[in-house]
Design a protein around this motif. Sequence first.
Motif, PDB file in Angstrom:
ATOM      1  N   PHE A   1       9.170  -5.129  -2.806  1.00  0.00           N
ATOM      2  CA  PHE A   1       8.316  -6.322  -3.260  1.00  0.00           C
ATOM      3  C   PHE A   1       7.388  -6.493  -2.053  1.00  0.00           C
ATOM      4  O   PHE A   1       6.039  -6.462  -2.368  1.00  0.00           O
ATOM      5  N   ARG A   2       7.749  -6.902  -1.013  1.00  0.00           N
ATOM      6  CA  ARG A   2       6.840  -7.275   0.100  1.00  0.00           C
ATOM      7  C   ARG A   2       5.821  -6.292   0.552  1.00  0.00           C
ATOM      8  O   ARG A   2       4.836  -6.394   0.690  1.00  0.00           O
ATOM      9  N   HIS A   3       6.686  -5.016   0.850  1.00  0.00           N
ATOM     10  CA  HIS A   3       5.557  -3.823   1.255  1.00  0.00           C
ATOM     11  C   HIS A   3       4.550  -3.442   0.019  1.00  0.00           C
ATOM     12  O   HIS A   3       3.389  -3.454   0.342  1.00  0.00           O
ATOM     13  N   ILE A   4       4.722  -3.282  -1.029  1.00  0.00           N
ATOM     14  CA  ILE A   4       3.782  -3.259  -2.028  1.00  0.00           C
ATOM     15  C   ILE A   4       2.801  -4.307  -2.102  1.00  0.00           C
ATOM     16  O   ILE A   4       1.600  -3.890  -2.214  1.00  0.00           O
ATOM     17  N   ASN A   5       2.984  -5.461  -2.165  1.00  0.00           N
ATOM     18  CA  ASN A   5       2.033  -6.398  -2.214  1.00  0.00           C
ATOM     19  C   ASN A   5       1.223  -6.843  -0.938  1.00  0.00           C
ATOM     20  O   ASN A   5       0.053  -7.152  -0.901  1.00  0.00           O
ATOM     21  N   ARG A   6       1.739  -6.315   0.418  1.00  0.00           N
ATOM     22  CA  ARG A   6       0.966  -6.135   1.467  1.00  0.00           C
ATOM     23  C   ARG A   6       0.061  -5.146   1.426  1.00  0.00           C
ATOM     24  O   ARG A   6      -1.248  -5.407   1.666  1.00  0.00           O
ATOM     25  N   VAL A   7       0.345  -4.143   0.840  1.00  0.00           N
ATOM     26  CA  VAL A   7      -0.508  -2.864   0.611  1.00  0.00           C
ATOM     27  C   VAL A   7      -1.556  -3.346  -0.309  1.00  0.00           C
ATOM     28  O   VAL A   7      -2.854  -3.004  -0.023  1.00  0.00           O
ATOM     29  N   LEU A   8      -1.317  -3.625  -1.404  1.00  0.00           N
ATOM     30  CA  LEU A   8      -2.402  -4.050  -2.492  1.00  0.00           C
ATOM     31  C   LEU A   8      -3.077  -5.382  -2.014  1.00  0.00           C
ATOM     32  O   LEU A   8      -4.381  -5.042  -2.209  1.00  0.00           O
ATOM     33  N   THR A   9      -2.719  -6.140  -1.249  1.00  0.00           N
ATOM     34  CA  THR A   9      -3.556  -7.227  -0.711  1.00  0.00           C
ATOM     35  C   THR A   9      -4.335  -6.632   0.215  1.00  0.00           C
ATOM     36  O   THR A   9      -5.779  -7.133   0.301  1.00  0.00           O
ATOM     37  N   THR A  10      -4.123  -5.823   1.139  1.00  0.00           N
ATOM     38  CA  THR A  10      -5.030  -5.156   2.092  1.00  0.00           C
ATOM     39  C   THR A  10      -5.849  -4.403   1.668  1.00  0.00           C
ATOM     40  O   THR A  10      -7.140  -4.348   1.947  1.00  0.00           O
ATOM     41  N   TYR A  11      -5.409  -3.405   0.351  1.00  0.00           N
ATOM     42  CA  TYR A  11      -6.422  -2.765  -0.149  1.00  0.00           C
ATOM     43  C   TYR A  11      -7.657  -3.315  -0.834  1.00  0.00           C
ATOM     44  O   TYR A  11      -8.835  -3.176  -0.648  1.00  0.00           O
ATOM     45  N   TRP A  12      -7.202  -4.651  -1.602  1.00  0.00           N
ATOM     46  CA  TRP A  12      -8.261  -5.291  -2.175  1.00  0.00           C
ATOM     47  C   TRP A  12      -9.004  -6.043  -0.814  1.00  0.00           C
ATOM     48  O   TRP A  12     -10.290  -6.169  -1.214  1.00  0.00           O
ATOM     49  N   GLY A  13      -8.512  -6.307   0.228  1.00  0.00           N
ATOM     50  CA  GLY A  13      -9.357  -6.976   1.230  1.00  0.00           C
ATOM     51  C   GLY A  13     -10.338  -6.159   1.830  1.00  0.00           C
ATOM     52  O   GLY A  13     -11.300  -6.328   2.104  1.00  0.00           O
ATOM     53  N   VAL A  14      -9.912  -4.627   1.929  1.00  0.00           N
ATOM     54  CA  VAL A  14     -10.872  -3.681   2.521  1.00  0.00           C
ATOM     55  C   VAL A  14     -11.782  -3.577   1.457  1.00  0.00           C
ATOM     56  O   VAL A  14     -13.097  -3.157   1.834  1.00  0.00           O
ATOM     57  N   THR A  15     -11.584  -3.376   0.243  1.00  0.00           N
ATOM     58  CA  THR A  15     -12.597  -3.105  -0.849  1.00  0.00           C
ATOM     59  C   THR A  15     -13.437  -4.331  -1.108  1.00  0.00           C
ATOM     60  O   THR A  15     -14.937  -3.825  -0.772  1.00  0.00           O
ATOM     61  N   PHE A  16     -13.330  -5.544  -0.767  1.00  0.00           N
ATOM     62  CA  PHE A  16     -14.381  -6.516  -0.841  1.00  0.00           C
ATOM     63  C   PHE A  16     -15.203  -6.508   0.538  1.00  0.00           C
ATOM     64  O   PHE A  16     -16.347  -6.761   0.555  1.00  0.00           O
ATOM     65  N   ALA A  17     -14.317  -6.138   1.747  1.00  0.00           N
ATOM     66  CA  ALA A  17     -15.248  -6.104   2.797  1.00  0.00           C
ATOM     67  C   ALA A  17     -16.051  -5.018   2.997  1.00  0.00           C
ATOM     68  O   ALA A  17     -17.448  -5.244   3.383  1.00  0.00           O
TER      69      ALA A  17
ATOM     70  N   ALA B   1     -20.480  -5.149   2.914  1.00  0.00           N
ATOM     71  CA  ALA B   1     -21.203  -4.555   3.691  1.00  0.00           C
ATOM     72  C   ALA B   1     -22.258  -3.951   2.858  1.00  0.00           C
ATOM     73  O   ALA B   1     -23.575  -3.614   3.049  1.00  0.00           O
ATOM     74  N   SER B   2     -21.802  -3.297   1.480  1.00  0.00           N
ATOM     75  CA  SER B   2     -22.832  -2.537   0.563  1.00  0.00           C
ATOM     76  C   SER B   2     -24.011  -3.709   0.261  1.00  0.00           C
ATOM     77  O   SER B   2     -25.093  -3.236   0.065  1.00  0.00           O
ATOM     78  N   THR B   3     -23.524  -4.845  -0.132  1.00  0.00           N
ATOM     79  CA  THR B   3     -24.590  -5.908  -0.770  1.00  0.00           C
ATOM     80  C   THR B   3     -25.671  -6.290   0.347  1.00  0.00           C
ATOM     81  O   THR B   3     -26.562  -6.559   0.045  1.00  0.00           O
ATOM     82  N   TRP B   4     -24.829  -6.203   1.553  1.00  0.00           N
ATOM     83  CA  TRP B   4     -25.856  -6.474   2.552  1.00  0.00           C
ATOM     84  C   TRP B   4     -26.983  -5.402   3.023  1.00  0.00           C
ATOM     85  O   TRP B   4     -28.107  -5.633   3.184  1.00  0.00           O
TER      86      TRP B   4
END
Length: 205
Positions: free
Chosen positions: A139-155, A159-162
């Motif tokens: 459970f912890r691993h999956i959610n750390r990966v998913l949260t990181t992925y969403w963080g990278v997506t919005f990062a 950059a794209s909107t900038w």
Amino acid sequence: MVEQATTEQTTTEKKKPLGTASVFLSFAPWIIFGVVASPSTWEYAALAALIAALVLSAQDLRHGKIRILDAAGIVFFAVLSVLALALNRSDLLWLETYAQVISNGLVAVVAFASLLYDPFTAQYARESTPRQYWDSPVFRHINRVLTTYWGVTFALMTASTWLAIHFSRQDDWFNWVIPVALLVIAVKFTQRYPETYKSRAVPAT
């Protein structure tokens, strides 16, 4: 015995999908703001996003709880709405220009910051996962990966909107095509990764 317990735990977790619908609903106010906001409409976009965030969080607020992404949305869009009412248009030119960049960047910051104590996707996953598995390594691993992925997506969306501001000839690509593509990929990854990882975590029999 330990291996058998791990197998049973992972198998049970596989029956409970991540609360992806709730995750996507929490992103709705941010998406509304991103779609509606422009130099002449950002204040209306902020108000619409604030209303959406309050409506989507109403049930949680009645129970005295709120998720970090929902809380960030309510505070952010409320601040934008107040600024729109309190300040002159000339004082808000910077906000008109960078509103989408700031909103995308804030989501990325919230996602990465939540990794320090409780990955934000875990707050949704707990809705469909028995309490006894909340502290499990899977459970912890999956959610750390998913949260990181969403963080990278919005990062990347930040950059794209900038880039859309500074390269106006390609603003359709940077404001729409790339962000939408990033969101679609993130949604598919969120739907598929948990089951993919769990299938690998179950020892072969």
